[in-house]
Design an enzyme around this catalytic site. Structure first.
Site, short mmCIF file in Angstrom:
data_model
loop_
_atom_site.label_atom_id
_atom_site.label_comp_id
_atom_site.label_asym_id
_atom_site.label_seq_id
_atom_site.Cartn_x
_atom_site.Cartn_y
_atom_site.Cartn_z
N GLY A 77 11.22 -8.86 15.73
CA GLY A 77 11.85 -9.15 16.83
C GLY A 77 11.45 -10.80 17.15
N GLY A 78 11.18 -11.50 16.06
CA GLY A 78 10.42 -12.71 16.13
C GLY A 78 11.39 -13.95 16.65
CG ASP A 130 15.36 -10.73 16.56
OD1 ASP A 130 16.05 -9.77 17.24
OD2 ASP A 130 14.36 -11.43 16.82
NE ARG A 184 3.56 -15.33 21.00
CZ ARG A 184 4.12 -16.64 21.06
NH1 ARG A 184 5.19 -17.10 20.97
NH2 ARG A 184 3.29 -17.36 22.14
CG HIS A 205 6.39 -7.78 27.34
ND1 HIS A 205 6.25 -8.93 27.86
CD2 HIS A 205 7.85 -8.31 26.59
CE1 HIS A 205 6.91 -9.94 27.77
NE2 HIS A 205 7.85 -9.45 26.80
#
Length: 404
Positions: free
Chosen positions: A241-242, A266, A308, A312
């Protein structure tokens, strides 16, 4: 004999003198000292604010983003930032930007009152540190991202909570985002329907939102800790997911002689965008389409699986699924590196709490405390092996998770 405390008048005079000396200064002190001064000044401002000023400040706070957006759209801030130490009149700035002179005067009044520009005379305007911050790529992208995409969720938040009896949102299919945008699409689905916002604002903001702050490479020697004995064929770093791969680039820049493969994973639209417009420094980075909710981790035995600011975006149940998907690819030499905030139990920093509200309104997700992270890892069959904090402003940490 103990020195007498400064009176309010003396303190005010000293602060004003400091501001006069500091204008145009390249470096007043080290970053840590300046941050402490800024925080102290902010708290003094709040503690000494009159009741009426407090109400007006909060009531009108929603003006800041759209007014900043106007300055971005007209390239006012970019133009003023390029002026450096010179000044310009309202008429000159109006001519440079194509804005009506009467409107420019009114805009500049607002901007100077909010500290976005300096006014040195009746009709003399100059850039300051705030002007220059807004004019950066990250400043323009971040403000535009919030203006076009996020603020609608903030406005809808009170109505959403009234309708849901003030229960903490945990359903990412029903949160203030959907109410504010009048859509059934998730933010990520919605973004794919608006590729201009994805390329112009979202991806640049994801890459630059922590500009000027340390990175996790500043607290961990990746080559020594995680790439010992690696061969050219060893996958040493998988950035899940960078986005545009800026952490892959940062790793290769930090360790130019690093052995092993670096892979960016991704969703299809992101990988397609990166492959079409590879950023500088991306040479040698591999790309791979991967959706942790649909398939187990396809790369087996990587030294580090890195996320990173990914977890969240999701409620706990989804995070557990994602971590278990990654765990399926791990071997004894593997770790998961989670690069996220770990909020303290008291005195959480304002930048972090604002992002927490962004998460809850847009994704029914959250920023987590260290205890929250430990509980989440436990649910996924993992344990926390180490934690390194590397920023004060956000309490960013690298958490090393391994199977239990």
């Amino acid at each position: 004999m103990a020195s007498q405390p400064l009176s309010v008048v003396e303190l005010t005079e000293q602060l004003n003198a400091f501001l006069q000396r500091s204008r145009g200064a390249e470096k007043l002190a080290d970053d840590a000292a300046l941050r402490k001064l800024s925080e102290a000044a902010r708290k003094v401002g709040l503690a000494t604010e009159a009741t009426g000023d407090t109400v007006h400040r909060i009531a009108h706070s929603s003006l800041q983003v759209p007014l900043a957006q106007i300055g971005i759209d007209t390239k006012l801030f970019e133009g003023m930032a390029a002026m450096d130490t010179s000044t310009a009149s309202a008429a000159t700035l109006a001519k440079d930007t194509g804005v009506d002179p009467a409107l420019m005067t009114r805009l500049l009044r607002y901007y100077q009152s909010m500290g976005m520009v300096d006014q040195l005379g009746n009709d003399e305007y100059a850039p300051n540190n705030v002007t220059k911050a807004i004019a950066t790529q990250g400043g323009r992208a971040g403000i535009s991202y919030y203006h076009h995409m996020i603020n609608q969720s903030f406005v809808a938040f009170p109505e959403f909570l009234r309708k849901t009896n003030y229960v903490d949102p945990t359903d990412n299919n029903n949160c203030p985002w959907h109410l504010g945008h009048n859509t059934s699409k998730s933010p990520f689905e919605w973004l794919q329907m608006h590729p201009d916002l994805m390329s112009d604002y979202f991806l640049p903001w994801m890459a630059s939102q922590r500009d000027g702050l340390p990175t996790f490479f500043d607290v961990i020697d990746f080559e020594k800790e995680l790439a010992q004995g690696a061969e050219d064929s060893t996958v040493v770093f998988v950035d899940i997911g960078g986005a545009q791969g800026h952490q892959c680039i940062a790793l290769k820049a930090k360790h130019p002689h690093l052995k092993g493969r670096v892979v960016l994973q991704d969703l299809p639209a992101v990988i397609e965008s990166v492959n079409a417009n590879r950023p500088p420094g991306f040479e040698g980075v591999e790309t791979q389409v991967y959706d942790a909710f649909k398939t187990p981790q396809p790369i087996k035995g990587a030294r580090a699986y890195y996320l990173r600011n990914v977890l969240h975006d999701f409620p706990d149940a989804d995070c557990v699924k994602m971590l278990q998907s990654i765990k399926a690819g791990m071997t004894d030499e593997s770790v998961i590196l989670i690069d996220e905030m770990a909020l303290p139990e008291r005195d959480a920093p304002w930048r972090a709490t604002q992002l927490d509200i962004s998460m809850i309104t847009c994704l029914a997700a959250r920023e987590r405390s260290e205890l929250d992270w430990r509980n989440l890892f436990d649910q996924a069959g993992l344990k926390l092996r180490a934690i390194w904090q590397y920023t004060e402003q956000l309490r960013d940490c690298v958490m090393v998770a391994v199977p239990k």
